[in-house]
Every structure is written in structure tokens, then in C-alpha cells.
Design a protein around this motif. Structure first.
Motif, PDB file in Angstrom:
ATOM      1  N   VAL A   1       0.488  -1.360   0.450  1.00 49.09           N
ATOM      2  CA  VAL A   1      -0.232   0.323   0.096  1.00 49.09           C
ATOM      3  C   VAL A   1       0.803   1.584  -0.145  1.00 49.09           C
ATOM      4  N   VAL A   2       2.056   1.527  -0.201  1.00 43.54           N
ATOM      5  CA  VAL A   2       3.197   2.191   0.642  1.00 43.54           C
ATOM      6  C   VAL A   2       3.114   2.997  -1.221  1.00 43.54           C
ATOM      7  N   LYS A   3       2.794   4.085  -0.947  1.00 44.40           N
ATOM      8  CA  LYS A   3       3.076   5.099  -2.544  1.00 44.40           C
ATOM      9  C   LYS A   3       4.934   4.797  -2.917  1.00 44.40           C
ATOM     10  N   ASP A   4       4.621   4.871  -4.253  1.00 44.71           N
ATOM     11  CA  ASP A   4       5.941   5.036  -5.122  1.00 44.71           C
ATOM     12  C   ASP A   4       6.593   3.479  -4.791  1.00 44.71           C
ATOM     13  N   GLY A   5       6.072   2.163  -4.503  1.00 39.45           N
ATOM     14  CA  GLY A   5       6.505   1.083  -3.825  1.00 39.45           C
ATOM     15  C   GLY A   5       8.259   1.644  -2.852  1.00 39.45           C
ATOM     16  N   MET A   6       8.082   2.374  -2.039  1.00 40.16           N
ATOM     17  CA  MET A   6       9.433   2.664  -1.183  1.00 40.16           C
ATOM     18  C   MET A   6       8.431   2.516  -0.149  1.00 40.16           C
ATOM     19  N   LEU A   7       9.676   1.873   1.209  1.00 44.67           N
ATOM     20  CA  LEU A   7       9.244   1.898   2.418  1.00 44.67           C
ATOM     21  C   LEU A   7      10.491   1.560   3.325  1.00 44.67           C
ATOM     22  N   SER A   8      10.399   3.149   3.748  1.00 43.97           N
ATOM     23  CA  SER A   8      11.643   3.418   4.940  1.00 43.97           C
ATOM     24  C   SER A   8      10.470   2.638   5.926  1.00 43.97           C
ATOM     25  N   LEU A   9      12.215   1.809   6.871  1.00 46.50           N
ATOM     26  CA  LEU A   9      11.714   1.312   7.787  1.00 46.50           C
ATOM     27  C   LEU A   9      11.616   2.374   8.978  1.00 46.50           C
ATOM     28  N   TRP A  10      12.600   3.163   8.885  1.00 53.06           N
ATOM     29  CA  TRP A  10      12.326   3.788  10.204  1.00 53.06           C
ATOM     30  C   TRP A  10      11.238   4.615  10.198  1.00 53.06           C
ATOM     31  N   GLN A  11      10.819   4.972   8.926  1.00 46.90           N
ATOM     32  CA  GLN A  11       9.481   5.901   9.074  1.00 46.90           C
ATOM     33  C   GLN A  11       8.512   5.097   9.457  1.00 46.90           C
ATOM     34  N   LEU A  12       8.414   3.574   9.522  1.00 51.16           N
ATOM     35  CA  LEU A  12       8.084   2.290   9.898  1.00 51.16           C
ATOM     36  C   LEU A  12       7.705   1.999  11.197  1.00 51.16           C
ATOM     37  N   GLY A  13       8.742   2.676  11.757  1.00 54.18           N
ATOM     38  CA  GLY A  13       9.451   1.769  13.178  1.00 54.18           C
ATOM     39  C   GLY A  13       8.179   3.758  13.547  1.00 54.18           C
ATOM     40  N   GLU A  14       8.398   5.138  13.355  1.00 58.62           N
ATOM     41  CA  GLU A  14       7.432   6.171  13.779  1.00 58.62           C
ATOM     42  C   GLU A  14       6.078   5.512  14.508  1.00 58.62           C
ATOM     43  N   ARG A  15       6.400   5.205  13.070  1.00 58.97           N
ATOM     44  CA  ARG A  15       4.101   4.577  12.370  1.00 58.97           C
ATOM     45  C   ARG A  15       4.042   3.690  13.610  1.00 58.97           C
ATOM     46  N   ARG A  16       4.878   2.706  13.869  1.00 57.12           N
ATOM     47  CA  ARG A  16       4.191   1.116  13.886  1.00 57.12           C
ATOM     48  C   ARG A  16       5.495   1.233  15.458  1.00 57.12           C
ATOM     49  N   PRO A  17       5.208   2.259  16.430  1.00 59.46           N
ATOM     50  CA  PRO A  17       6.600   1.482  16.977  1.00 59.46           C
ATOM     51  C   PRO A  17       6.686   0.417  17.595  1.00 59.46           C
ATOM     52  N   GLU A  18       5.585  -0.431  18.121  1.00 59.90           N
ATOM     53  CA  GLU A  18       5.219  -2.048  17.787  1.00 59.90           C
ATOM     54  C   GLU A  18       6.227  -2.755  17.282  1.00 59.90           C
ATOM     55  N   LEU A  19       6.501  -2.422  16.233  1.00 66.32           N
ATOM     56  CA  LEU A  19       7.768  -3.235  15.138  1.00 66.32           C
ATOM     57  C   LEU A  19       9.390  -3.010  15.134  1.00 66.32           C
ATOM     58  N   GLN A  20       9.687  -1.775  16.191  1.00 70.52           N
ATOM     59  CA  GLN A  20      10.792  -1.177  16.326  1.00 70.52           C
ATOM     60  C   GLN A  20      11.779  -2.494  16.295  1.00 70.52           C
ATOM     61  N   PRO A  21      11.391  -2.973  17.563  1.00 72.69           N
ATOM     62  CA  PRO A  21      12.353  -4.517  17.468  1.00 72.69           C
ATOM     63  C   PRO A  21      12.924  -5.311  16.603  1.00 72.69           C
ATOM     64  N   ASN A  22      11.847  -5.228  16.209  1.00 69.70           N
ATOM     65  CA  ASN A  22      11.523  -6.314  14.407  1.00 69.70           C
ATOM     66  C   ASN A  22      12.750  -5.529  13.438  1.00 69.70           C
ATOM     67  N   ILE A  23      11.728  -4.037  13.498  1.00 69.85           N
ATOM     68  CA  ILE A  23      12.702  -3.351  12.215  1.00 69.85           C
ATOM     69  C   ILE A  23      14.335  -3.368  13.114  1.00 69.85           C
ATOM     70  N   ASP A  24      14.647  -2.966  14.081  1.00 70.04           N
ATOM     71  CA  ASP A  24      15.631  -3.179  14.544  1.00 70.04           C
ATOM     72  C   ASP A  24      16.584  -4.370  14.388  1.00 70.04           C
ATOM     73  N   ARG A  25      16.065  -6.204  14.329  1.00 68.51           N
ATOM     74  CA  ARG A  25      17.148  -6.545  14.597  1.00 68.51           C
ATOM     75  C   ARG A  25      17.319  -6.743  12.857  1.00 68.51           C
ATOM     76  N   PHE A  26      15.969  -6.700  11.897  1.00 66.33           N
ATOM     77  CA  PHE A  26      15.672  -6.475  10.470  1.00 66.33           C
ATOM     78  C   PHE A  26      17.432  -5.767  10.150  1.00 66.33           C
ATOM     79  N   VAL A  27      17.501  -4.265   9.871  1.00 68.60           N
ATOM     80  CA  VAL A  27      18.196  -3.444   9.438  1.00 68.60           C
ATOM     81  C   VAL A  27      20.021  -4.513  10.152  1.00 68.60           C
TER      82      VAL A  27
END
Length: 189
Positions: free
Chosen positions: A108-134
């Protein structure tokens, strides 16, 4: 967006050539998610079901059975993307759904680009997973299973951004819900 305009233009040319009017054309344009190829598949399916094979004598209104046309397109695309999406969904542990969340966000993201940092700001519950992924991108596992995966999906490690590079893949993901993705991912394990 210009991609949607191109799809709309292509459909209008087809309508003019066949002397038909597609009811629900804007739905087809929206569903094709900017992919001319998907729009063609959807329109061809609608034409086939309406038994339109040549230019009509008078302007003819055609109802489109979009759900059925979408299913036809999905069956075709499953052959192309099924394994890739399955492998990506399976990058999670059995009880984890982070990569499935990433696929849903990418759809659903516009222009097909998903920033994991912006995702973390929008969905803080995902931050630990994002850190691991990054920190340890599991994308290498994806490369082992699908050497050509980056024709469709790119991970920019510097920017911590996932990019869909294929409008067909965007369309494919948009048709799936998280349960279906989880099912696809489990099928791989």
C-alpha cells in the motif's frame, strides 16, 4: 499519478477501437496499480467473458466482472511471484509475522518505497523487529533461495528501505490479506 493516466489512456484507446464502454473502468485502473500489463490482463478477461472479439457496430456497454478478472490475473502471477513472496514471508520465525507486515505495508505504500525508519515511527510496536532486520538483514537468505529476487524487490541497506521494483508484484500483494500471506509463508516452512 502518471502511471494511472497511462493505464486509463490505454483502456480508452481499447474502448475506442472496439466501440465499447467499460462500466467500472476507474476500478480497473485503480486495481491495476499502475501496471499496463495487469490492466491488459484484466481487460482481456473482461472482453473474453463478454464475448467481445471485434469492433461493435454500435457503442456497447460492457459490465466488468472485476473479481473474476483479478482471480485470473492472480493465477497467472502466482506462478511468477508465489515462491518469492513465500520465501519472504518465511524469513520470519514460525510465530513471528514481521515480514508479513512488511509485505502488507509494501503493498500500500506510495511509489513502492518503504522506509523501515518511518515504519518504526508509525508503528512503534514493530521497532524491535525493525532493529533486528536492519542490523542483520535476512535478505541474504532470500538471495540464496531466489538469486534474481532483486528484479522485483530491492533492499537498500544504507537507507534501510525496501523497494518494490515491479508494479505486477504490487498488484499481487494488494490482492492478498495477511492471513493469506501467513498461509503462503507457512507453506514454505
Amino acid at each position: 499519478s502518471s502511471d494511472l493516466d497511462k493505464v486509463n489512456e490505454m483502456i480508452q484507446k481499447g474502448e475506442a477501437a472496439l466501440n465499447i464502454e467499460l462500466v467500472g473502468k476507474s476500478e480497473i485502473v485503480r486495481t491495476a496499480a499502475g501496471s499496463l500489463n495487469i490492466a491488459q490482463i484484466l481487460c482481456l478477461h473482461v472482453m473474453a467473458r463478454a464475448k467481445i472479439r471485434e469492433t461493435q457496430a454500435g457503442l456497447t456497454s460492457i459490465e466488468s466482472d472485476l473479481p473474476r478478472a483479478v482471480q485470473t490475473a492472480m493465477d497467472m502471477l502466482a506462478a511468477k511471484f508465489g515462491d518469492l513472496v513465500q520465501s519472504f514471508a518465511a524469513l520470519d520465525g514460525p510465530s513471528d509475522r514481521f515480514c508479513i507486515n512488511l509485505l502488507m505495508e509494501l503493498a500500500v505504500v506510495k511509489d513502492g518505497m518503504l522506509s523501515l525508519w518511518q515504519l518504526g515511527e508509525r508503528r512503534p510496536e514493530l521497532q524491535p523487529n525493525i532493529d533486528r532486520f536492519v542490523n542483520e538483514p535476512p535478505i541474504e537468505k532470500l538471495r540464496e533461495r531466489h538469486p534474481g529476487y532483486d528484479q522485483h524487490l530491492v533492499y537498500d541497506r544504507e537507507a534501510a528501505t525496501l523497494v518494490i521494483d515491479d508494479p505486477q508484484l504490487t498488484f499481487y500483494l494488494r490482492q492478498l490479506n495477511s492471513e493469506q500471506l501467513a498461509e503462503i509463508g507457512r507453506a514454505h516452512v
